[in-house]
Design a protein around this motif. Structure first.
Motif, PDB file in Angstrom:
ATOM      1  N   ARG A 278      43.171  45.476  32.396  1.00  0.00           N
ATOM      2  CA  ARG A 278      41.899  44.824  32.740  1.00  0.00           C
ATOM      3  C   ARG A 278      42.021  43.317  32.605  1.00  0.00           C
ATOM      4  NH1 ARG A 278      39.680  48.555  29.349  1.00  0.00           N
ATOM      5  NH2 ARG A 278      39.089  46.907  27.875  1.00  0.00           N
TER       6      ARG A 278
ATOM      7  N   SER B   9      33.987  49.436  34.599  1.00  0.00           N
ATOM      8  CA  SER B   9      33.893  49.360  33.142  1.00  0.00           C
ATOM      9  C   SER B   9      32.479  48.975  32.736  1.00  0.00           C
ATOM     10  CB  SER B   9      34.879  48.320  32.591  1.00  0.00           C
ATOM     11  OG  SER B   9      36.215  48.658  32.925  1.00  0.00           O
TER      12      SER B   9
ATOM     13  N   THR C  60      32.286  46.405  27.488  1.00  0.00           N
ATOM     14  CA  THR C  60      33.744  46.290  27.576  1.00  0.00           C
ATOM     15  C   THR C  60      34.151  44.979  28.238  1.00  0.00           C
ATOM     16  OG1 THR C  60      34.051  48.684  27.665  1.00  0.00           O
ATOM     17  CG2 THR C  60      35.827  47.333  28.554  1.00  0.00           C
TER      18      THR C  60
END
Length: 261
Positions: free
Chosen positions: A6, A31, A35
């Motif tokens: 990510r 997500s 997060t």
């Protein structure tokens, strides 16, 4: 998706657009807001990005270097179900013979074919400049690109003109991905992509669609083609058996590989 993945994707997205909102990151990376905000805090603490209200941007003293040939939509999709997509791509490549002329449409699943095409000697027409780059760097395949403009988001070349070299090409098979396949047909997300893909489809004898199980049974509002135009679908063993049976009812061959993970 792992945190490290990510973080890299966030940096890649910022390299392309210099600013991105939390909402957009949530959507692109699939997500939660919590997060993404946690990721942005860590990247900001590491002085890799600058946090601003509602999102993040590149640091003022950081030039946007390393021009990306891959758009963020392609980069994000490539990180999803990677191992399974790789097995699907391997099965697709096994349908090819050395010396054959084929067409490969842009996409994360079809990009995975590059690994297995490395030792082949084929004639390949592709509108994916990232795939073309990979094949030119790591194989002896003959690679042809159509004329047109770069559609950076999807990392492909699009042309609104009929005379873009594709009309001079003939392939035995066309390989493509899709955001969804159901009994209603093969889905697409953008009318421009449909026009480009339909031009390629006219140049191939057979159409082979690569989709992981998350795309099976998915219906959309834009249809690239009906199942009567599809010869083979390659997916994985997590696909809904009932959805696959509905596809088979249209005389489509379904190849199922073992899912990873």
């Amino acid at each position: 998706m792992l945190e490290k993945q990510r973080h890299q994707l966030i940096l890649d997205i910022l390299d392309e657009s210099t600013f991105v909102s939390v909402r957009d990151l949530c959507s692109q990376l699939d997500s939660s807001e919590a997060t993404i905000r946690r990721d942005l805090n860590k990247l900001a603490d590491a002085r890799k990005i600058k946090k601003i209200r509602g999102g993040a941007q590149v640091l003022d003293d950081r030039a946007v270097s390393n021009i990306k040939i891959s758009g963020n939509a392609f980069l994000v999709d490539r990180e999803r179900n990677t191992d399974t997509k790789r097995m699907i791509a391997k099965a697709a490549t096994e349908l090819c013979e050395d010396g054959e002329a084929i067409i490969i449409n842009g996409g994360s699943s079809t990009f995975m074919m590059s690994e297995f095409l490395a030792e082949r000697r084929m004639n390949i027409l592709t509108n994916s400049f990232v795939l073309a780059h990979e094949l030119l760097e790591n194989s002896q395949n003959q690679v042809t690109l159509p004329g047109g403009e770069v559609y950076r988001k999807q990392s492909i070349i699009l042309s609104s003109f009929e005379n873009d070299t594709t009309q001079n090409y003939r392939g035995s098979k066309m390989f493509m991905g899709s955001p969804g396949v159901s009994e209603f047909g093969v889905m697409e997300t953008d009318p421009l992509l449909i026009l480009a893909e339909q031009k390629l489809r006219k140049r191939a004898d057979k159409l082979i669609v690569l989709v992981d199980s998350s795309k099976i049974g998915i219906k959309g509002n834009l249809i690239f083609c009906g199942l009567d135009a599809v010869d083979t679908i390659i997916t994985d063993s997590n696909a809904d058996p009932k959805a696959l049976d509905k596809i088979r009812e249209h005389d489509v061959k379904v190849v199922v590989v073992e899912a990873c993970g």
